[in-house]
Design a protein around this motif. Structure first.
Motif, PDB file in Angstrom:
ATOM      1  N   GLY A  49     -41.380 -42.888  76.122  1.00  0.00           N
ATOM      2  CA  GLY A  49     -42.636 -42.782  75.193  1.00  0.00           C
ATOM      3  C   GLY A  49     -43.241 -41.223  75.525  1.00  0.00           C
ATOM      4  N   ILE A  50     -44.213 -40.871  74.835  1.00  0.00           N
ATOM      5  CA  ILE A  50     -44.605 -39.539  74.926  1.00  0.00           C
ATOM      6  C   ILE A  50     -45.177 -38.916  75.990  1.00  0.00           C
ATOM      7  N   HIS A  51     -44.976 -38.162  76.561  1.00  0.00           N
ATOM      8  CA  HIS A  51     -45.560 -37.420  77.787  1.00  0.00           C
ATOM      9  C   HIS A  51     -45.682 -36.104  77.662  1.00  0.00           C
ATOM     10  N   PHE A  52     -46.515 -35.381  78.562  1.00  0.00           N
ATOM     11  CA  PHE A  52     -46.734 -33.982  78.523  1.00  0.00           C
ATOM     12  C   PHE A  52     -46.258 -33.423  79.832  1.00  0.00           C
ATOM     13  N   ILE A  53     -45.457 -32.488  79.752  1.00  0.00           N
ATOM     14  CA  ILE A  53     -44.731 -31.707  80.838  1.00  0.00           C
ATOM     15  C   ILE A  53     -45.361 -30.348  80.900  1.00  0.00           C
ATOM     16  N   TYR A  54     -45.637 -29.879  82.245  1.00  0.00           N
ATOM     17  CA  TYR A  54     -46.351 -28.562  82.235  1.00  0.00           C
ATOM     18  C   TYR A  54     -45.969 -27.869  83.329  1.00  0.00           C
ATOM     19  N   TYR A  55     -46.143 -26.474  83.498  1.00  0.00           N
ATOM     20  CA  TYR A  55     -45.719 -25.715  84.836  1.00  0.00           C
ATOM     21  C   TYR A  55     -46.562 -24.281  84.701  1.00  0.00           C
ATOM     22  N   SER A  56     -46.649 -23.813  85.814  1.00  0.00           N
ATOM     23  CA  SER A  56     -47.075 -22.374  86.067  1.00  0.00           C
ATOM     24  C   SER A  56     -46.540 -21.751  87.284  1.00  0.00           C
ATOM     25  N   ALA A  57     -46.215 -20.583  87.024  1.00  0.00           N
ATOM     26  CA  ALA A  57     -45.613 -19.919  88.200  1.00  0.00           C
ATOM     27  C   ALA A  57     -46.685 -19.365  89.127  1.00  0.00           C
ATOM     28  N   CYS A  58     -46.284 -19.269  90.295  1.00  0.00           N
ATOM     29  CA  CYS A  58     -47.156 -19.087  91.578  1.00  0.00           C
ATOM     30  C   CYS A  58     -46.626 -17.790  92.233  1.00  0.00           C
ATOM     31  N   ASN A  59     -47.495 -16.997  92.726  1.00  0.00           N
ATOM     32  CA  ASN A  59     -47.104 -15.574  93.602  1.00  0.00           C
ATOM     33  C   ASN A  59     -47.085 -16.161  94.808  1.00  0.00           C
ATOM     34  N   LYS A  60     -46.607 -15.156  95.679  1.00  0.00           N
ATOM     35  CA  LYS A  60     -46.764 -15.471  97.236  1.00  0.00           C
ATOM     36  C   LYS A  60     -48.271 -15.622  97.818  1.00  0.00           C
ATOM     37  N   GLU A  61     -49.356 -15.171  97.071  1.00  0.00           N
ATOM     38  CA  GLU A  61     -50.666 -15.446  97.433  1.00  0.00           C
ATOM     39  C   GLU A  61     -51.114 -17.015  96.817  1.00  0.00           C
ATOM     40  N   LYS A  62     -50.126 -17.483  96.147  1.00  0.00           N
ATOM     41  CA  LYS A  62     -50.532 -19.086  95.527  1.00  0.00           C
ATOM     42  C   LYS A  62     -51.386 -18.704  94.574  1.00  0.00           C
ATOM     43  N   ASP A  63     -51.488 -17.731  93.743  1.00  0.00           N
ATOM     44  CA  ASP A  63     -52.007 -17.550  92.749  1.00  0.00           C
ATOM     45  C   ASP A  63     -51.177 -18.097  91.552  1.00  0.00           C
ATOM     46  N   SER A  64     -51.862 -19.059  90.628  1.00  0.00           N
ATOM     47  CA  SER A  64     -51.157 -19.400  89.639  1.00  0.00           C
ATOM     48  C   SER A  64     -51.262 -18.716  88.149  1.00  0.00           C
ATOM     49  N   ALA A  65     -50.193 -18.720  87.445  1.00  0.00           N
ATOM     50  CA  ALA A  65     -49.957 -17.946  86.205  1.00  0.00           C
ATOM     51  C   ALA A  65     -50.978 -19.189  85.108  1.00  0.00           C
ATOM     52  N   PRO A  66     -51.257 -18.665  83.999  1.00  0.00           N
ATOM     53  CA  PRO A  66     -51.585 -19.491  82.972  1.00  0.00           C
ATOM     54  C   PRO A  66     -50.564 -20.913  82.727  1.00  0.00           C
ATOM     55  N   ARG A  67     -51.080 -22.060  82.424  1.00  0.00           N
ATOM     56  CA  ARG A  67     -50.172 -23.152  82.250  1.00  0.00           C
ATOM     57  C   ARG A  67     -49.328 -22.994  80.913  1.00  0.00           C
ATOM     58  N   THR A  68     -48.251 -23.578  80.847  1.00  0.00           N
ATOM     59  CA  THR A  68     -47.236 -23.791  79.859  1.00  0.00           C
ATOM     60  C   THR A  68     -47.094 -24.975  79.658  1.00  0.00           C
ATOM     61  N   GLY A  69     -47.061 -25.965  78.616  1.00  0.00           N
ATOM     62  CA  GLY A  69     -46.572 -27.102  78.502  1.00  0.00           C
ATOM     63  C   GLY A  69     -45.974 -27.843  77.200  1.00  0.00           C
ATOM     64  N   PHE A  70     -45.423 -28.822  77.169  1.00  0.00           N
ATOM     65  CA  PHE A  70     -44.831 -29.258  75.820  1.00  0.00           C
ATOM     66  C   PHE A  70     -44.883 -30.856  75.978  1.00  0.00           C
ATOM     67  N   PHE A  71     -44.950 -31.316  74.783  1.00  0.00           N
ATOM     68  CA  PHE A  71     -44.847 -32.869  74.553  1.00  0.00           C
ATOM     69  C   PHE A  71     -43.387 -33.232  74.503  1.00  0.00           C
ATOM     70  N   TYR A  72     -43.022 -34.484  74.971  1.00  0.00           N
ATOM     71  CA  TYR A  72     -41.565 -34.809  74.918  1.00  0.00           C
ATOM     72  C   TYR A  72     -41.707 -36.473  74.822  1.00  0.00           C
ATOM     73  N   ASN A  73     -40.936 -36.903  73.970  1.00  0.00           N
ATOM     74  CA  ASN A  73     -40.828 -38.628  73.719  1.00  0.00           C
ATOM     75  C   ASN A  73     -39.401 -38.682  74.402  1.00  0.00           C
TER      76      ASN A  73
END
Length: 365
Positions: A49-73
């Motif tokens: 079924g439909i799901h939403f996958i997302y991810y954010s790169a993190c630096n050494k200080e564990k600060d996360s970049a803005p999220r990017t995601g996509f829907f996939y069936n």
């Protein structure tokens, strides 16, 4: 999850293989996210079924970049393979060959220990939040690049030495010189989520003064316009868009989606004629709002949703329209129960009419 259910999911569920993801990167699917470890290679046992996958790169200080995601069936037993691009800190656009995917399928047992299990205990909640989102709707609404980004991507107009000189001379002649020196920025067209547009006309062409006044307070004509132009009168589409926008702003952290969600909620709540016409739509609408409001964090209510009394005022208008409409008794009882639930759970007062939603007579002069 019991052993029998786990075996069925292992055999019938889909697999998302995500290779070369740096340790510490945030990775999520639906309402669950983690910071990946050194052995991470993806997720298994994903219900079809439909799901939403997302991810954010993190630096050494564990600060996360803005999220990017996509829907996939995800299809039954499907294996989807993606690779991380270290240069762009994003999914690599390079296609994965059928031969490479087949090798992963053949080595599924060996790959298994590097795959995290889909958190099935939250699957029921995910379904309740996305049951009107179809693959066709995703294709219709998602950006052309098929990615949902938390940050708007801009492009600037190309310039020449002469155009920059002209812009500098123009800016020096203006009082707001700092703003005028900034490059003109436009959103990248391929990154824009293709939500339904707000109709310009609130009332039918050639409407009488009485109808102009009526439809300026009753958004039923605007709702009909969207259903006709966008969804071929299929009301399930607008509910799917409502859920799509909610997932994109709550999980994808996309602010434009929050604005679209607010617009659709207000549009549906400010109809009276349509409540009687689309009884099934409004039955489902109440159910959707019930599940969505359970997922909004308490501080989010305080900071954004309750700002300017948006939800309480909008829902107050909805309950008033429902009560005064000729809708069937079953829908009215459902609305009454929903109102009682909101009053008990969030302590919202629907007994006093807000000035913002008081009746307005539109002049035709």
């Amino acid at each position: 999850m019991d052993q029998e259910q786990a075996q069925v999911l292992f055999k019938e569920g889909a697999v998302f293989v995500f290779l070369d993801v740096p340790v510490g990167t945030e990775f999520g699917i639906d309402y669950n996210s983690w910071n990946v470890g050194p052995n991470f290679k993806g997720v298994k046992m994903i219900p079809p079924g439909i799901h939403f996958i997302y991810y954010s790169a993190c630096n050494k200080e564990k600060d996360s970049a803005p999220r990017t995601g996509f829907f996939y069936n995800f299809k039954q037993r499907e294996m989807v393979v993606r690779k991380w691009d270290k240069l762009t800190e994003d999914i690599s656009p390079a296609p994965i060959s059928d031969e490479e995917i087949e090798r992963f399928i053949q080595n599924k047992q060996e790959l298994d220990r590097y795959l995290g299990a889909y958190p099935y205990e939250s699957y029921k909640k995910w379904v309740s939040l996305t049951n009107h989102i179809t693959p066709q709707l995703v294709g219709q609404i998602q950006p052309e690049n098929e990615k949902i980004s938390a940050v708007t991507e801009f492009i600037s107009e190309s310039s020449t030495t002469q155009s920059r000189r002209d812009a500098m001379e123009l800016s020096e002649s203006k009082t707001d010189s700092e703003d005028s020196r900034l490059p003109k920025m436009e959103t990248k067209p391929e990154t824009v989520i293709r939500y339904s547009h707000i109709p310009k006309m609130k009332y039918p062409p050639g409407a009488s003064p009485a109808d102009i006044t009526k439809y300026s307070m009753d958004s039923s004509y605007m709702l009909d316009s969207i259903l006709s132009d966008r969804f071929s009168t299929n009301w399930n589409g607008i509910l799917g868009e409502l859920q799509f926008a909610f997932v994109c702003f709550m999980v994808g952290q996309n602010y434009d989606s929050f604005e679209q969600w607010k617009y659709l909620v207000h549009l549906l709540c400010s109809c009276e004629e349509a409540i009687q016409k689309y009884s099934n739509l409004y039955t489902q609408f109440i159910s959707i709002l019930h599940f969505q409001l359970q997922e909004i964090p308490e501080d989010f209510f305080v900071d954004i949703v309750s700002q300017n009394n948006f939800l309480t005022g909008t829902l107050q208008e909805f309950f008033s329209n429902l009560e005064s409409s000729s809708a069937d008794d079953k829908l009215k009882r459902r609305g009454s129960k929903f109102q009682a639930y909101l009053t008990k759970t969030f302590k919202w007062d629907f007994s006093t009419e807000s000035d913002e939603y008081a009746p307005v007579v539109v002049s035709t002069d």
